[in-house]
Design a protein around this motif. Structure first.
Motif, PDB file in Angstrom:
ATOM      1  N   ASP A 155     100.774  90.852 -18.043  1.00 33.80           N
ATOM      2  CA  ASP A 155     100.040  91.758 -17.159  1.00 33.80           C
ATOM      3  C   ASP A 155      98.637  91.269 -16.810  1.00 33.80           C
ATOM      4  O   ASP A 155      97.992  91.806 -15.912  1.00 33.80           O
ATOM      5  N   ALA A 158      97.873  87.986 -12.193  1.00 33.45           N
ATOM      6  CA  ALA A 158      98.021  88.806 -10.980  1.00 33.45           C
ATOM      7  C   ALA A 158      99.063  88.246 -10.008  1.00 33.45           C
ATOM      8  O   ALA A 158      99.308  88.838  -8.971  1.00 33.45           O
ATOM      9  N   ARG A 160     102.531  87.575  -8.235  1.00 35.84           N
ATOM     10  CA  ARG A 160     103.589  88.575  -8.055  1.00 35.84           C
ATOM     11  C   ARG A 160     104.932  87.939  -7.705  1.00 35.84           C
ATOM     12  O   ARG A 160     104.995  86.885  -7.082  1.00 35.84           O
ATOM     13  N   SER A 220     110.632  94.529 -13.606  1.00 34.54           N
ATOM     14  CA  SER A 220     110.145  95.418 -12.545  1.00 34.54           C
ATOM     15  C   SER A 220     109.879  96.830 -13.075  1.00 34.54           C
ATOM     16  O   SER A 220     108.992  97.524 -12.583  1.00 34.54           O
ATOM     17  N   SER A 223     106.693  96.241 -15.444  1.00 33.38           N
ATOM     18  CA  SER A 223     105.483  95.820 -14.714  1.00 33.38           C
ATOM     19  C   SER A 223     105.706  95.970 -13.211  1.00 33.38           C
ATOM     20  O   SER A 223     105.841  94.976 -12.483  1.00 33.38           O
ATOM     21  N   PRO A 224     105.745  97.205 -12.713  1.00 31.58           N
ATOM     22  CA  PRO A 224     106.054  97.428 -11.288  1.00 31.58           C
ATOM     23  C   PRO A 224     105.031  96.845 -10.322  1.00 31.58           C
ATOM     24  O   PRO A 224     105.346  96.647  -9.149  1.00 31.58           O
ATOM     25  N   LYS A 225     103.828  96.558 -10.804  1.00 29.71           N
ATOM     26  CA  LYS A 225     102.834  95.946  -9.927  1.00 29.71           C
ATOM     27  C   LYS A 225     102.999  94.426  -9.875  1.00 29.71           C
ATOM     28  O   LYS A 225     102.391  93.763  -9.046  1.00 29.71           O
ATOM     29  N   LYS A 226     103.812  93.888 -10.772  1.00 30.63           N
ATOM     30  CA  LYS A 226     104.023  92.438 -10.844  1.00 30.63           C
ATOM     31  C   LYS A 226     105.352  92.016 -10.220  1.00 30.63           C
ATOM     32  O   LYS A 226     105.437  90.955  -9.591  1.00 30.63           O
ATOM     33  N   LEU A 228     108.566  93.248  -7.762  1.00 30.46           N
ATOM     34  CA  LEU A 228     109.219  94.180  -6.836  1.00 30.46           C
ATOM     35  C   LEU A 228     110.699  93.817  -6.794  1.00 30.46           C
ATOM     36  O   LEU A 228     111.059  92.679  -6.516  1.00 30.46           O
ATOM     37  N   GLU A 248     103.267  96.532   1.239  1.00 31.89           N
ATOM     38  CA  GLU A 248     102.461  97.386   0.346  1.00 31.89           C
ATOM     39  C   GLU A 248     102.327  96.730  -1.020  1.00 31.89           C
ATOM     40  O   GLU A 248     101.226  96.654  -1.587  1.00 31.89           O
ATOM     41  N   PHE A 249     103.447  96.251  -1.558  1.00 32.24           N
ATOM     42  CA  PHE A 249     103.459  95.618  -2.877  1.00 32.24           C
ATOM     43  C   PHE A 249     102.559  94.384  -2.908  1.00 32.24           C
ATOM     44  O   PHE A 249     101.877  94.119  -3.902  1.00 32.24           O
ATOM     45  N   GLY A 251      99.950  93.895  -1.244  1.00 35.08           N
ATOM     46  CA  GLY A 251      98.551  94.246  -0.979  1.00 35.08           C
ATOM     47  C   GLY A 251      98.121  94.038   0.454  1.00 35.08           C
ATOM     48  O   GLY A 251      96.921  93.976   0.745  1.00 35.08           O
TER      49      GLY A 251
END
Length: 335
Positions: A155, A158, A160, A220, A223-226, A228, A248-249, A251
């Motif tokens: 985490d 950053a 993705r 996923s 770590s849903p922000k990492k 998709l 969106e994912f 950014g």
């Protein structure tokens, strides 16, 4: 009398690279191995059947890759919509840089625009090529999530991952067709039955298929922000919504102005199977020594449910049964 001091020699990047290569060469004979679906030998590496280039690439990534916070990795098990996802993510990230009427996707195959991570990490005999790619780096991979170093998956990193999966029945049929295109002409074609048995046993490129999917699915959830996680069938059904979700994912959500200009619709249309398969560059049937796959090989049908034209009811039932067993108590399903 002053004694002379000795200092440890500093390893050059080339020496470090060669050391990884040597470690890989020494490891391969110790691994279980089997004949691949085409001419490439497969080795069982950390629970997955992978060819030498994938193992070497994974080791080089572990030893040498320096992730950036802006890195984007498009990940798939083979024949799950790799070409499509590459095109979509490339278009989303670069939508302000190109005019749709003169877009790079009209002149180049997505695999040329989104380099294959396991190969590009040692392009021209060096790992420095990847370091020279400007940010945001957009890379594609078939490697399982568990084979990436923690500096990429924890985490604190950053970078993705965008992953897409597909109904295993369609995956198998697509993979079987693809393998027969790649098999050298001197070898007999793979029978559906022989290949089906291998797929069910997990013996296929980057397989077992189900373990590959579950690795990314669990990541996923944790770590849903990492990571998709997308389903091929959902992207086919709701492409506009999925493109918005990806933006969106990453950014870079679409602005009201972009929505008014129907940028999302233009991306979906540009990256559609119909559009890409009809580009002159993707009709090429030319094969190269360094890449025995022609652009046209990446476009067969792109349909959902084509497996009904190839699998017997018994085969479909067996695959569904294996899938049910593999996914039990995971919280995931393909539908």
């Amino acid at each position: 009398m002053e004694t002379s001091k000795t200092f440890p020699s500093v390893e050059t990047p080339d020496e470090a690279y060669q050391k990884t290569f040597k470690n890989c060469d020494e490891l391969l004979p110790t691994l279980p191995q089997t004949k691949g679906w085409w001419s490439v030998q497969l080795f069982q590496y950390h629970g997955f059947w992978i060819h030498i280039f994938g193992i070497r690439g994974s080791m080089l990534i572990h030893d040498h890759f320096k992730p950036r916070s802006t890195d984007i990795v498009v990940a798939t098990s083979p024949k799950c919509g790799t070409t499509w996802l590459r095109a979509l993510v490339f278009s989303i990230i670069n939508r302000a840089s190109f005019d749709f009427s003169d877009h790079p996707l009209r002149k180049a195959n997505p695999q040329d625009l989104v380099p294959f991570f396991e190969s590009i990490i040692h392009k021209d005999g060096s790992t420095s090529f990847v370091d020279g790619i400007p940010s945001p780096r957009l890379l594609s991979t078939h490697l399982p999530y568990s084979l990436f170093p923690t500096r990429m998956t924890d985490d604190t990193s950053a970078c993705r991952f965008v992953y897409i999966c597909r109904d295993p029945k369609d995956v198998f049929v697509s993979k079987w067709h693809f393998a027969n295109k790649l098999r050298p002409k001197e070898l007999p074609p793979l029978s559906l039955e022989e290949t089906f048995d291998l797929f069910c046993k997990g013996v296929s490129h980057y397989g077992p298929f189900w373990d590959h999917v579950l690795g990314y699915w669990k990541a996923s959830v944790e770590s849903p922000k990492k990571v998709l996680f997308l389903k091929y069938e959902e992207v086919k059904k709701e492409p506009l919504g999925c493109v918005r979700k990806v933006a969106e994912f990453l950014g870079v959500p679409f602005t009201p102005e972009e929505e008014n200009k129907e940028i999302v619709e233009q991306i979906v249309k540009l990256c559609s199977f119909e559009s890409m398969s009809n580009q002159v560059v993707n009709k090429l049937d030319k094969r190269y020594q360094q890449r025995p796959i022609s652009n046209s090989d990446f476009f067969r049908k792109g349909e959902v449910g084509d497996w009904v034209n190839h699998l017997s009811p018994q085969m479909a039932e067996k695959l569904d049964q294996i899938t049910e067993e593999k996914l039990q108590d995971t919280g995931f399903n393909f539908h």
